[in-house]
Design an enzyme around this catalytic site. Structure first.
Site, PDB file in Angstrom:
ATOM      1  N   SER A  21       0.151   1.964   7.690  1.00 35.51           N
ATOM      2  CA  SER A  21       0.935   1.323   6.623  1.00 35.51           C
ATOM      3  C   SER A  21       1.675   0.118   7.199  1.00 35.51           C
ATOM      4  CB  SER A  21       1.894   2.353   6.014  1.00 35.51           C
ATOM      5  OG  SER A  21       2.450   1.863   4.818  1.00 35.51           O
ATOM      6  N   ASN A  22       2.743  -0.301   6.557  1.00 31.46           N
ATOM      7  CA  ASN A  22       3.508  -1.458   7.044  1.00 31.46           C
ATOM      8  C   ASN A  22       4.986  -1.280   6.680  1.00 31.46           C
ATOM      9  OD1 ASN A  22       3.962  -2.697   4.333  1.00 31.46           O
ATOM     10  ND2 ASN A  22       1.725  -2.754   4.370  1.00 31.46           N
TER      11      ASN A  22
END
Ligand code: CTP
Length: 235
Positions: A21-22
């Site tokens: 993810s981020n």
């Protein structure tokens, strides 16, 4: 207007407990949703995994992965006037996601990745008279990259921000953005609360939408198939 807003990150699962993810928290997209509602617009908020309360009055659709987000945007687009892609969509997903937790003793040391579809590019053929707005989260010089993406993705407005600053971008309550357009000079906004940035964005979108409506109505009055022209010619 009916405005579809995407917000937050996407998660690309490796197994039920691990994902790629981020750093996006969804704050900017949720602020845009709240602002749009305050301006009297109808809002559908397509949110990746975030821990934020839904702005009162927004219809919220929760998604996990980029593919889920693409499906949700595709479903909402036909009834929308505006699409604002503020989500930080993961560009890659694991080729295979295990349905059971991978044991580290059996886990491969490399994860094979596949590119995710670009949501804006995928839906560009369905854009028609809708406004498409993107966000460019950059480190370094945000403007050159944001301009390239504005053109490549066929957008009406691109919001460029430098996510390497401590007071802008992911997870903070302020943002420093530049608004880019295909045929107008860039606008540099000062450092503002995300809600103030959101208000500025919604005001610009309202102006672009009004300009678009004027263009559409003046071109339809020239259309020989237009009903009122037809009546005028028949009488
Ligand atoms: N975007 C999208 N679909 C993706 C990736 C990004 O629609 N798979 C949208 C984002 O929501 C944003 C815009 O495209 O509005 C720009 O996203 P950004 O992550 O800055 O750029 P990318 O196109 O992913 O390019 P790069 O990762 O090379 O910077």
């Amino acid at each position: 207007m009916k405005i579809v807003i995407t917000a937050g990150p996407t998660r690309e699962h490796i197994d039920p407990v691990r994902f790629i993810s981020n750093r996006s928290t969804g704050k900017m997209g949720f602020a845009i949703a709240a602002s749009a509602i305050a301006h009297g617009h109808q809002v559908t908020l397509i949110a990746g995994p975030v821990s934020l309360a839904t702005p009162e009055g927004a219809l919220r659709i929760d998604v996990i992965s980029a593919l889920d987000m693409l499906d949700a945007v595709r479903c909402e687009l036909p009834s929308a006037d505006v699409l604002i892609m503020s989500a930080a969509v993961a560009d890659w997903r694991p080729k295979e996601a295990s349905t059971t937790k991978l044991k580290k003793s059996t886990m491969a040391p490399t994860i094979e990745l596949l590119p995710n579809p670009d949501i804006l590019l995928t839906l560009k053929p369905s854009k028609e008279n809708r406004l498409f707005v993107g966000f460019a989260a950059e480190t370094g010089d945000p403007l050159a990259e944001a301009k390239r993406k504005l053109t490549a993705k066929g957008l009406d407005m691109m919001v460029a921000n430098d996510v390497s600053r401590p007071d802008a971008g992911f997870a903070v309550d302020t943002n420093l953005v530049t608004l880019l357009y295909p045929n107008a000079p860039a606008e540099h906004l000062p450092l503002l609360d995300k809600r103030q940035v959101a208000d500025e964005i919604i005001t610009r979108i309202e102006k672009l939408h009004n300009e678009l409506n004027i263009m559409i109505s003046s071109s339809s009055s020239r259309n020989p198939c237009n009903a009122s022209n037809l009546t005028a010619r028949l009488s």
